[in-house]
Design a protein around this motif. Structure first.
Motif, mmCIF file in Angstrom:
data_model
loop_
_atom_site.group_PDB
_atom_site.id
_atom_site.type_symbol
_atom_site.label_atom_id
_atom_site.label_comp_id
_atom_site.label_asym_id
_atom_site.label_seq_id
_atom_site.Cartn_x
_atom_site.Cartn_y
_atom_site.Cartn_z
ATOM 1 N N SER A 121 -64.351 -68.975 -23.702
ATOM 2 C CA SER A 121 -64.917 -67.912 -22.873
ATOM 3 C C SER A 121 -65.308 -66.758 -23.781
ATOM 4 O O SER A 121 -64.464 -66.241 -24.513
ATOM 5 C CB SER A 121 -63.890 -67.440 -21.839
ATOM 6 N N ILE A 122 -66.564 -66.346 -23.742
ATOM 7 C CA ILE A 122 -66.998 -65.246 -24.590
ATOM 8 C C ILE A 122 -66.281 -63.960 -24.198
ATOM 9 O O ILE A 122 -65.944 -63.134 -25.050
ATOM 10 C CB ILE A 122 -68.538 -65.062 -24.537
ATOM 11 N N THR A 123 -65.979 -63.808 -22.911
ATOM 12 C CA THR A 123 -65.261 -62.613 -22.468
ATOM 13 C C THR A 123 -63.869 -62.558 -23.085
ATOM 14 O O THR A 123 -63.440 -61.517 -23.621
ATOM 15 C CB THR A 123 -65.154 -62.585 -20.934
ATOM 16 N N ALA A 124 -63.146 -63.685 -23.040
ATOM 17 C CA ALA A 124 -61.806 -63.731 -23.629
ATOM 18 C C ALA A 124 -61.880 -63.582 -25.142
ATOM 19 O O ALA A 124 -61.018 -62.927 -25.754
ATOM 20 C CB ALA A 124 -61.119 -65.043 -23.250
ATOM 21 N N TYR A 125 -62.908 -64.178 -25.754
ATOM 22 C CA TYR A 125 -63.057 -64.092 -27.201
ATOM 23 C C TYR A 125 -63.292 -62.648 -27.644
ATOM 24 O O TYR A 125 -62.682 -62.168 -28.611
ATOM 25 C CB TYR A 125 -64.199 -64.986 -27.672
ATOM 26 N N LEU A 126 -64.144 -61.932 -26.924
ATOM 27 C CA LEU A 126 -64.401 -60.531 -27.258
ATOM 28 C C LEU A 126 -63.138 -59.691 -27.092
ATOM 29 O O LEU A 126 -62.859 -58.798 -27.900
ATOM 30 C CB LEU A 126 -65.524 -59.984 -26.382
ATOM 31 N N ASP A 127 -62.368 -59.981 -26.053
ATOM 32 C CA ASP A 127 -61.103 -59.266 -25.863
ATOM 33 C C ASP A 127 -60.168 -59.490 -27.052
ATOM 34 O O ASP A 127 -59.508 -58.562 -27.531
ATOM 35 C CB ASP A 127 -60.422 -59.718 -24.572
ATOM 36 N N ILE A 172 -68.999 -52.611 -35.734
ATOM 37 C CA ILE A 172 -69.009 -54.073 -35.649
ATOM 38 C C ILE A 172 -69.913 -54.480 -34.503
ATOM 39 O O ILE A 172 -69.757 -54.001 -33.375
ATOM 40 C CB ILE A 172 -67.588 -54.627 -35.406
ATOM 41 N N GLN A 173 -70.869 -55.357 -34.774
ATOM 42 C CA GLN A 173 -71.715 -55.898 -33.711
ATOM 43 C C GLN A 173 -71.493 -57.396 -33.609
ATOM 44 O O GLN A 173 -71.643 -58.120 -34.598
ATOM 45 C CB GLN A 173 -73.194 -55.604 -33.949
ATOM 46 N N VAL A 174 -71.130 -57.852 -32.431
ATOM 47 C CA VAL A 174 -70.971 -59.276 -32.154
ATOM 48 C C VAL A 174 -72.171 -59.705 -31.325
ATOM 49 O O VAL A 174 -72.358 -59.235 -30.192
ATOM 50 C CB VAL A 174 -69.662 -59.560 -31.398
ATOM 51 N N THR A 175 -73.002 -60.563 -31.894
ATOM 52 C CA THR A 175 -74.218 -61.015 -31.226
ATOM 53 C C THR A 175 -74.056 -62.475 -30.838
ATOM 54 O O THR A 175 -73.804 -63.337 -31.691
ATOM 55 C CB THR A 175 -75.448 -60.852 -32.141
ATOM 56 N N GLU A 176 -74.195 -62.752 -29.553
ATOM 57 C CA GLU A 176 -74.059 -64.121 -29.057
ATOM 58 C C GLU A 176 -75.420 -64.811 -29.052
ATOM 59 O O GLU A 176 -76.361 -64.359 -28.381
ATOM 60 C CB GLU A 176 -73.455 -64.130 -27.662
#
Length: 449
Positions: free
Chosen positions: A62-68, A157-161
């Motif tokens: 889950s990208i949401t959980a990963y970002l958390d 920090i930028q996380v780009t999906e």
């Protein structure tokens, strides 16, 4: 071709957990004569491209959980790297005159954390000959200079999906961190993400024999600030396999009957010769090869390997174009080896003392000579050891900051074993000729896959 649009989804600011900081975390941190000259340099931008987990592992991704998890582990890591949450500050006074720039850890909104998406695949990034411009949008804080750290974060920090990947890119103020320090921090964050014991910390030492507080000869930043836009260059990666690097090193040393020439010096000498050739300079003009070099082990007493800062200077090999072309790879590499060997504690101290007598803030317009090639970063950085729970990155990339004609950025090859990747930035009229240069083609041979 139109560059795809990177869509900003969210942003926030990350700080260490409340109550986790030590008592000295609010103390100002002063810059050294290594760092202050570069107030006009752009932020450093480096990042890693990962593949999303594949089936069956991705069933629970889950990208949401990963970002958390990224935000939580970043916060915990900042406990040990607390100055990164601060801002720059300038203390001025008239009597006696004083103008001091430092890091103020108390003046902080935190480290910026950005989440963005883009409709591209990993193959769109890696299969093109040139680095797509969209990669520059995988980084925050574009077109800013180090002095802007007074009002902007010292680290973003930028996380780009991507459709099938995730890019984690860092933009860091170059006064507070060179490549060694940036990857030291990234490794610490990756370790924390994987719940490993934290063994990396922000470590700062004073330079023995120098006043830690430097008074700059200014009354206002307009007296030294310069914003400069480089001409648009093309950037592409050249892969030097383990076998290619070994062959070049052996060739350079054999031609000079020595064993002193390093792998990096041999590869740098090759590109120096090839780029000088395609630029078609006059035979009597001077050509310069500049190597950025860490002074951690060159000062006496030495700084620790994990000293966090930017204790960097540059050394240069020089030659006339006629001499560089008339002699072989080894002759060029030996010029670089000698420049590095001569950069000892005495040479470092001489430069520091000269600057302290006449403090100068370098202007970007004067940093890159039109007849020069400049090598930064290092194939020794453990970039691919930073996994962030996604396994080994498929590639490392940089942003658009500090890109100029003749700028070479060194990376470790993903396959390890002493292999290297070099990002070459050149004006388009030179890049085409470089790609067809016989010496470069023959050097890379069958190994450039």
């Amino acid at each position: 071709m139109t560059s795809p649009t990177v869509n900003l989804i969210s942003e926030c600011y990350i700080k260490p957990p409340d109550g986790d900081l030590s008592a000295d975390a609010n103390q100002p941190i002063h810059f050294t004569p290594f760092e202050l000259p570069f107030l006009n340099l752009n932020y450093s931008q480096k990042g890693l491209l990962f593949a999303k987990p594949q089936p069956p592992e991705n069933q629970d991704f889950s990208i949401t959980a990963y970002l958390d998890d990224l935000r939580r582990s970043l916060s915990a890591t900042l406990t040990h790297f607390y100055p990164l949450v601060g801002r720059l500050a300038t203390r001025k006074q008239q009597n006696p005159p004083s103008y001091v720039i430092y890091i103020d850890p108390e003046n902080s909104s935190g480290v910026k954390f950005v989440y963005a998406t883009v409709d591209v695949n990993i193959s769109d990034i890696l299969t093109f000959t040139y680095v797509p411009l969209v990669v520059h949008s995988f980084f925050d804080l574009n077109n800013v200079i180090n002095h802007d750290g007074h009002t902007l974060p010292l680290l973003s920090i930028q996380v780009t999906e991507l459709n099938d990947g995730i890019f984690i890119g860092g933009s860091i103020n170059h006064l507070i961190a060179d490549g060694t320090s940036f990857w030291h921090f990234m490794a610490a964050w990756s370790d924390t993400f994987r719940s490993k014991e934290q063994k990396r910390f922000f470590k700062r030492q004073e330079l023995k024999g120098y006043d830690p507080i430097i008074n700059l000869p200014f009354t206002h930043h307009d007296q030294f600030i310069e914003r400069f836009e480089y001409p648009q260059c093309q950037a592409r990666f050249f892969h030097f396999s383990t076998a290619t690097v070994s062959r070049l090193k052996a060739k350079a040393n054999a031609e000079c009957n020595t064993h002193k020439i390093s792998s990096l010096q041999a590869v740098s000498a090759l590109l120096w010769r090839c780029i000088t050739r395609v630029r078609r300079q006059s035979g009597q003009s001077e050509t310069i090869c500049i190597l950025a070099i860490s002074n951690r082990r060159r000062v006496n007493p030495p700084l620790s390997d994990d000293y966090f800062g930017c204790p960097v200077q540059s050394v240069r090999g020089t030659a006339t174009v006629e001499d560089l072309m008339a002699h072989g790879l080894g002759w060029a590499a030996l010029r670089l080896q000698e420049a590095v060997a001569n950069h000892d504690n005495t040479a470092v101290e001489k430069r520091l003392e000269s600057w302290l007598k006449n403090p100068v803030i370098y202007k970007l317009s004067g940093l890159f000579h039109r007849n020069a090639v400049s090598f930064v970063s290092s194939p020794r950085f453990d970039m691919y050891g930073c996994e962030f729970g996604l396994g080994k990155a498929v590639a490392a990339r940089s942003g658009g900051a500090n890109k100029a004609d003749g700028k070479m950025t060194m990376y470790p090859g993903r396959d390890g074993g002493g292999s290297m990747d070099v990002e070459v930035c050149l004006l388009p009229e030179y890049m085409n000729d470089l790609e067809n240069d016989d010496e470069l083609i023959n050097a890379l041979g069958e190994y450039n896959n």
